[in-house]
Design a protein around this motif. Sequence first.
Motif, mmCIF file in Angstrom:
data_model
loop_
_atom_site.group_PDB
_atom_site.id
_atom_site.type_symbol
_atom_site.label_atom_id
_atom_site.label_comp_id
_atom_site.label_asym_id
_atom_site.label_seq_id
_atom_site.Cartn_x
_atom_site.Cartn_y
_atom_site.Cartn_z
ATOM 1 N N TYR A 224 -5.464 -0.564 -4.670
ATOM 2 C CA TYR A 224 -4.301 -1.082 -3.956
ATOM 3 C C TYR A 224 -4.183 -2.597 -4.041
ATOM 4 N N ILE A 225 -5.308 -3.261 -4.324
ATOM 5 C CA ILE A 225 -5.285 -4.713 -4.520
ATOM 6 C C ILE A 225 -6.059 -5.048 -5.791
ATOM 7 N N ASP B 187 -12.861 -3.553 0.869
ATOM 8 C CA ASP B 187 -13.607 -2.809 -0.157
ATOM 9 C C ASP B 187 -12.857 -1.535 -0.559
ATOM 10 N N PHE B 188 -12.381 -0.785 0.441
ATOM 11 C CA PHE B 188 -11.627 0.436 0.151
ATOM 12 C C PHE B 188 -10.327 0.121 -0.575
ATOM 13 N N SER B 189 -9.666 -0.946 -0.162
ATOM 14 C CA SER B 189 -8.399 -1.329 -0.810
ATOM 15 C C SER B 189 -8.609 -1.608 -2.287
ATOM 16 N N TYR C 286 -0.782 5.372 8.119
ATOM 17 C CA TYR C 286 -1.483 5.613 9.375
ATOM 18 C C TYR C 286 -2.996 5.602 9.221
ATOM 19 N N SER C 287 -3.472 5.202 8.057
ATOM 20 C CA SER C 287 -4.916 5.120 7.876
ATOM 21 C C SER C 287 -5.299 3.718 7.409
ATOM 22 N N LEU C 288 -5.447 3.530 6.139
ATOM 23 C CA LEU C 288 -5.943 2.242 5.637
ATOM 24 C C LEU C 288 -5.045 1.069 6.021
ATOM 25 N N THR C 289 -3.756 1.207 5.843
ATOM 26 C CA THR C 289 -2.831 0.113 6.159
ATOM 27 C C THR C 289 -2.941 -0.276 7.626
ATOM 28 N N ASP C 290 -2.894 0.706 8.493
ATOM 29 C CA ASP C 290 -2.982 0.454 9.926
ATOM 30 C C ASP C 290 -4.334 -0.148 10.297
ATOM 31 N N GLN C 291 -5.403 0.391 9.742
ATOM 32 C CA GLN C 291 -6.752 -0.066 10.092
ATOM 33 C C GLN C 291 -7.016 -1.506 9.656
ATOM 34 N N ILE C 292 -6.628 -1.862 8.436
ATOM 35 C CA ILE C 292 -6.903 -3.211 7.952
ATOM 36 C C ILE C 292 -6.052 -4.238 8.700
ATOM 37 N N PHE D 154 0.845 -1.196 0.000
ATOM 38 C CA PHE D 154 0.000 0.000 0.000
ATOM 39 C C PHE D 154 0.883 1.249 0.000
ATOM 40 N N PRO D 155 0.398 2.340 -0.547
ATOM 41 C CA PRO D 155 1.184 3.572 -0.587
ATOM 42 C C PRO D 155 1.570 4.068 0.810
#
Length: 109
Positions: A74-75, A67-69, A18-24, A12-13
């Motif tokens: 990103y995927i 879903d966001f990824s 600190y947002s999507l990567t951390d949350q998932i 992931f970028p």
Amino acid sequence: MAQDIFEVSKSFPKEEKYSLTDQIRRSSRSVCANFAEAYRKRVYVAHFKSKLTDSDAENSETQVWLDFSLSCGYIQNDTYSTLYNRSIEVGKLLNHAMYNPGNYGVKVN
């Protein structure tokens, strides 16, 4: 599943660190951790079910992050489908445990 999500999220970028990567990562790992806590609290039916519902909620949150990824690119679709379908299976197992606590060593009156 949590480990696979960790591996996939490495790509992931940086701006998502600190947002999507951390949350998932957190939500997918929390599914496992809450299930472990539920099992250790199996002596008490209400505690067992409570921790399983926490695990189920984290599993649902993981699905949203998947879903966001996908929508952010990103995927790939095949990775999304594989992880999402595994998450669906995890949800089925959690629901089975919630509605059949006796199968997991919980003393049911």
